[in-house]
Scaffold this motif. Structure first.
Motif, PDB file in Angstrom:
ATOM      1  N   SER A 148       0.741  -1.732   0.295  1.00 53.90           N
ATOM      2  CA  SER A 148       0.290  -0.011   0.229  1.00 53.90           C
ATOM      3  C   SER A 148       1.280   1.340  -0.061  1.00 53.90           C
ATOM      4  O   SER A 148       0.611   1.834  -0.666  1.00 53.90           O
ATOM      5  N   ALA A 149       1.896   1.375   1.177  1.00 52.19           N
ATOM      6  CA  ALA A 149       2.499   2.326   1.135  1.00 52.19           C
ATOM      7  C   ALA A 149       3.857   3.077  -0.021  1.00 52.19           C
ATOM      8  O   ALA A 149       3.456   3.926  -0.500  1.00 52.19           O
ATOM      9  N   VAL A 150       4.353   1.744  -0.649  1.00 46.91           N
ATOM     10  CA  VAL A 150       5.085   1.757  -2.016  1.00 46.91           C
ATOM     11  C   VAL A 150       4.117   1.811  -3.735  1.00 46.91           C
ATOM     12  O   VAL A 150       3.194   1.373  -3.802  1.00 46.91           O
ATOM     13  N   GLY A 151       4.078   3.364  -3.682  1.00 45.73           N
ATOM     14  CA  GLY A 151       3.055   3.083  -4.705  1.00 45.73           C
ATOM     15  C   GLY A 151       3.319   4.025  -5.912  1.00 45.73           C
ATOM     16  O   GLY A 151       4.642   4.803  -5.793  1.00 45.73           O
ATOM     17  N   LEU A 152       2.854   5.173  -6.758  1.00 48.96           N
ATOM     18  CA  LEU A 152       2.866   5.813  -7.263  1.00 48.96           C
ATOM     19  C   LEU A 152       3.549   7.031  -6.972  1.00 48.96           C
ATOM     20  O   LEU A 152       4.546   7.477  -7.503  1.00 48.96           O
ATOM     21  N   GLY A 153       3.415   7.201  -5.475  1.00 47.48           N
ATOM     22  CA  GLY A 153       4.055   8.686  -4.678  1.00 47.48           C
ATOM     23  C   GLY A 153       5.648   8.141  -5.035  1.00 47.48           C
ATOM     24  O   GLY A 153       5.977   8.944  -4.833  1.00 47.48           O
ATOM     25  N   ASN A 154       5.587   6.786  -5.230  1.00 45.19           N
ATOM     26  CA  ASN A 154       7.182   7.178  -4.252  1.00 45.19           C
ATOM     27  C   ASN A 154       8.257   6.915  -5.716  1.00 45.19           C
ATOM     28  O   ASN A 154       9.052   7.589  -5.797  1.00 45.19           O
ATOM     29  N   ILE A 155       7.604   6.408  -6.825  1.00 47.49           N
ATOM     30  CA  ILE A 155       8.051   6.313  -7.850  1.00 47.49           C
ATOM     31  C   ILE A 155       7.958   8.055  -9.082  1.00 47.49           C
ATOM     32  O   ILE A 155       8.632   8.512  -9.339  1.00 47.49           O
ATOM     33  N   PHE A 214       1.416  11.450   2.312  1.00 44.69           N
ATOM     34  CA  PHE A 214       0.579  10.531   1.419  1.00 44.69           C
ATOM     35  C   PHE A 214       1.347   9.192   1.433  1.00 44.69           C
ATOM     36  O   PHE A 214       0.775   7.977   1.024  1.00 44.69           O
ATOM     37  N   SER A 215       2.626   9.020   1.119  1.00 41.63           N
ATOM     38  CA  SER A 215       3.428   8.133   0.977  1.00 41.63           C
ATOM     39  C   SER A 215       2.951   6.719   1.868  1.00 41.63           C
ATOM     40  O   SER A 215       3.397   5.762   1.389  1.00 41.63           O
ATOM     41  N   LEU A 216       2.911   7.546   3.453  1.00 40.17           N
ATOM     42  CA  LEU A 216       2.939   6.123   3.934  1.00 40.17           C
ATOM     43  C   LEU A 216       1.309   5.638   3.933  1.00 40.17           C
ATOM     44  O   LEU A 216       1.539   4.876   4.930  1.00 40.17           O
ATOM     45  N   SER A 271      10.994   0.340   4.518  1.00 40.41           N
ATOM     46  CA  SER A 271      11.443  -0.050   3.775  1.00 40.41           C
ATOM     47  C   SER A 271      10.013   1.104   2.070  1.00 40.41           C
ATOM     48  O   SER A 271      10.533   1.169   1.310  1.00 40.41           O
ATOM     49  N   ASN A 272       9.322   1.830   3.118  1.00 39.13           N
ATOM     50  CA  ASN A 272       9.326   2.717   2.114  1.00 39.13           C
ATOM     51  C   ASN A 272       9.765   3.965   1.989  1.00 39.13           C
ATOM     52  O   ASN A 272      10.203   4.166   0.566  1.00 39.13           O
ATOM     53  N   SER A 273      10.393   4.288   2.539  1.00 42.70           N
ATOM     54  CA  SER A 273      11.095   5.550   2.415  1.00 42.70           C
ATOM     55  C   SER A 273      12.132   4.825   1.696  1.00 42.70           C
ATOM     56  O   SER A 273      13.077   5.374   0.602  1.00 42.70           O
ATOM     57  N   PHE A 284      13.048   2.114  -0.579  1.00 44.78           N
ATOM     58  CA  PHE A 284      12.045   2.545  -1.691  1.00 44.78           C
ATOM     59  C   PHE A 284      11.808   3.543  -3.014  1.00 44.78           C
ATOM     60  O   PHE A 284      12.364   4.293  -3.642  1.00 44.78           O
ATOM     61  N   GLU A 285      11.219   5.261  -1.280  1.00 46.00           N
ATOM     62  CA  GLU A 285      11.891   5.910  -2.630  1.00 46.00           C
ATOM     63  C   GLU A 285      12.549   7.139  -2.189  1.00 46.00           C
ATOM     64  O   GLU A 285      13.210   7.294  -3.302  1.00 46.00           O
ATOM     65  N   LEU A 286      14.235   6.160  -1.193  1.00 48.54           N
ATOM     66  CA  LEU A 286      15.074   6.915  -0.965  1.00 48.54           C
ATOM     67  C   LEU A 286      15.794   6.220  -3.503  1.00 48.54           C
ATOM     68  O   LEU A 286      16.462   7.205  -3.767  1.00 48.54           O
TER      69      LEU A 286
HETATM   70 NA    NA Z   1       4.303   5.432  -0.598  1.00 45.46          NA
END
Ligand code: NA
Ligand code: PHE
Length: 499
Positions: A20-27, A229-231, A261-263, A265-267
């Motif tokens: 859920s957290a890792v999404g369009l927001g990360n990329i 948003f991201s989390l 994990s989410n952060s 991926f974001e990095l």
């Molecule tokens: Na995210």
């Protein structure tokens, strides 16, 4: 009453939460938000928001769902009957988001196919606006655009099939399939990007801190907004997912694993995207600033440009990029839909199948609005207003109500510590009870002032009133209306009976 469904394994829950957290927001979102807000200087506010608001709120939502064992509305109703509207408000926000989130995934599906033959040609911006979206003017809908409509139908069919299957055989399985694929595709892409000529140049501009910018409150506002948003906190999602946890489960660890994990991926996404931008700038003989300042079109304009100039296997890397968006998007979309499926099931005592047909069906119908020629402007506006005046405000209200009005933080802390390996201390209550309300509250006020002074994206006021303010207010009104209906069975009692 039948037992509430549960995750198959602990890993199943963590995977779904990360999915859920890792999404369009990360990329696509994180790289340009970080860049616009001072590059390297963004990390400090970002880390601060993650540690003082993001993870504490994640722990709060996990604990609420696990303890009260209900969808967001049922959880808040069990917390206190007068708080149910907050749950519905968050559910209504999630409903609105799901209607356009599906559309962005639909674009990504189309672009995955366009990648194969680099169909966007030499001018991806013109291609996006004229050939693909066929955009008209803000407020005019025109006709349906087939190239958006077809992938949109596909995404709804796939997603609703997953939803029909339920928690274990639907959501958990989908995450088990999509997340590894996402990781492999995205890692391949990032590694390739890092080995391109000029990659170092891009990274330098990404990590090069602009310290002056850190004094600007809007940078801090952006960091908080992005963390929420991201989390996926403040949307009812994490409450819903944790309501399917077994009666004994570690919460604190799960929250930290999900957050980090989410952060990470974001990095990773930031590094990959900027390495590629550095390459493109080198090819074009311009500075990275000139190619990076692309805002929300980064993914669908700048990326095709980057793919065009790749030194080989262009189509393959295009498929990797847009395929990653699709995989990351699906696991987030199902989490957001589950919020209202669960809410409808709990309150109206209907089967999962019926809830999926009504809730998911309605969302699919509404999403057609964004598949029209006016869809891009509508999406841009609804996205902005729902994020700024939906999620963030609802997140703030939920913290204030839980911490100050219901005074539940000590209770929740005791509950999660009784089950978790590592214990959270007083810092958790200070972050949620004081730091987050003060900083977020200040951010809210600044943001309202800003939006009353300037029309967002210079759109006409009448359009902003109907597509922006009315939607942001509408989700609150709908939330309150849903909470007025009486429960068939006293929510408090059904918890005691273990329902
Ligand atoms: Na995210
Ligand atoms: N957390 C998701 C992301 O980073 C965004 C999201 C928002 C997901 C709302 C689900 C619901 O893209």
């Amino acid at each position: 009453m039948t037992e509430r469904e549960q995750w198959g394994t602990r890993a199943g829950f963590i995977l779904a939460a990360i999915g859920s957290a890792v999404g369009l927001g990360n990329i696509w979102r994180f790289p340009y938000v970080a860049y616009e807000n001072g590059g390297g200087a963004f990390f400090l506010p970002y880390l601060f928001a993650l540690l003082t608001a993001g993870i504490p709120l994640l722990i709060m939502e996990f604990t609420l769902g696990q303890k009260y064992r209900g969808s967001a509305p049922l959880t808040y109703a069990r917390l206190n009957k007068k708080a149910e509207w907050i749950g519905w408000w968050q559910v209504a926000i999630s409903f609105v988001i799901s209607t356009f989130y599906a559309v962005i995934i639909a674009w990504a599906i189309a672009y995955t196919f366009f990648s194969i033959r680099l169909s966007w040609g030499n001018n991806p911006e013109q291609f996006l606006q004229e050939s693909y979206l066929q955009i008209s003017n803000p407020g005019e809908f025109g006709s349906l655009v087939p190239n958006v409509l077809i992938p949109l139908v596909i995404i709804w069919v796939v997603t609703l099939l997953i939803m029909f299957k339920g928690i274990k055989r639907g959501i958990e399985l989908a995450n088990r399939i999509c997340l590894p694929i996402l990781l492999i595709m995205f890692l391949t892409l990032v590694i390739r990007a890092l080995t391109l000529e000029g990659a170092a140049l891009g990274l330098e501009s990404f990590f090069n801190p602009d310290w002056e910018k850190m004094k600007d409150p809007s940078v801090w506002i952006a960091a908080y907004g992005h963390i929420f948003f991201s989390l996926s906190v403040g949307f009812a999602i994490m409450i819903t997912y944790s309501s399917y946890l077994p009666k004994k489960s570690d919460i604190n660890n799960n929250a930290f694993i999900t957050g980090f994990s989410n952060s990470s991926f974001e990095l990773l996404a930031g590094i990959g995207v900027f390495a590629a931008l550095g390459f493109m700038a080198t090819q074009a003989g311009v500075s990275v600033d000139e190619v990076a300042n692309a805002g929300i079109t980064l993914a669908f304009v700048v990326f095709p440009e980057i793919i065009n100039s790749f030194p080989g296997f262009n189509g393959f890397f295009g498929v990797l990029f847009f395929g990653s968006l699709v995989m990351a998007g699906i696991t987030s979309l199902i989490s957001i839909i589950e919020t209202y499926i669960a809410g409808i099931q709990d309150k109206f005592k209907v089967s999962r199948t019926k809830a999926v047909i009504f809730g998911g069906g309605l969302s699919a119908l509404v999403s057609l609005l964004y598949a029209t020629q006016g869809g891009l402007f509508l999406l841009d506006t609804v996205d902005y207003f729902v994020n700024q005046f939906g999620i963030a405000v609802a997140g703030l209200v939920s913290v204030i109500v839980v911490a100050w009005f219901l005074k539940k933080l000590p209770d929740l802390q005791k509950h999660t510590n009784s089950m978790s390996d590592f214990k959270i201390g007083i810092w958790w209550r200070i972050c949620l009870g004081v730091v987050t309300p003060v900083i977020l509250g200040y951010m809210m006020i600044q943001n309202f002032i800003l939006n009353f002074r300037n029309n967002y994206a210079e759109y006409p006021l009448s359009f902003l009133l109907s597509a922006g303010w009315a939607v942001a207010l509408g989700v609150l009104v709908v939330g309150i209306l849903f909470s007025l209906k009486k429960w068939k069975k006293d929510p408090q009692k059904s918890l005691d009976e273990g329902g």
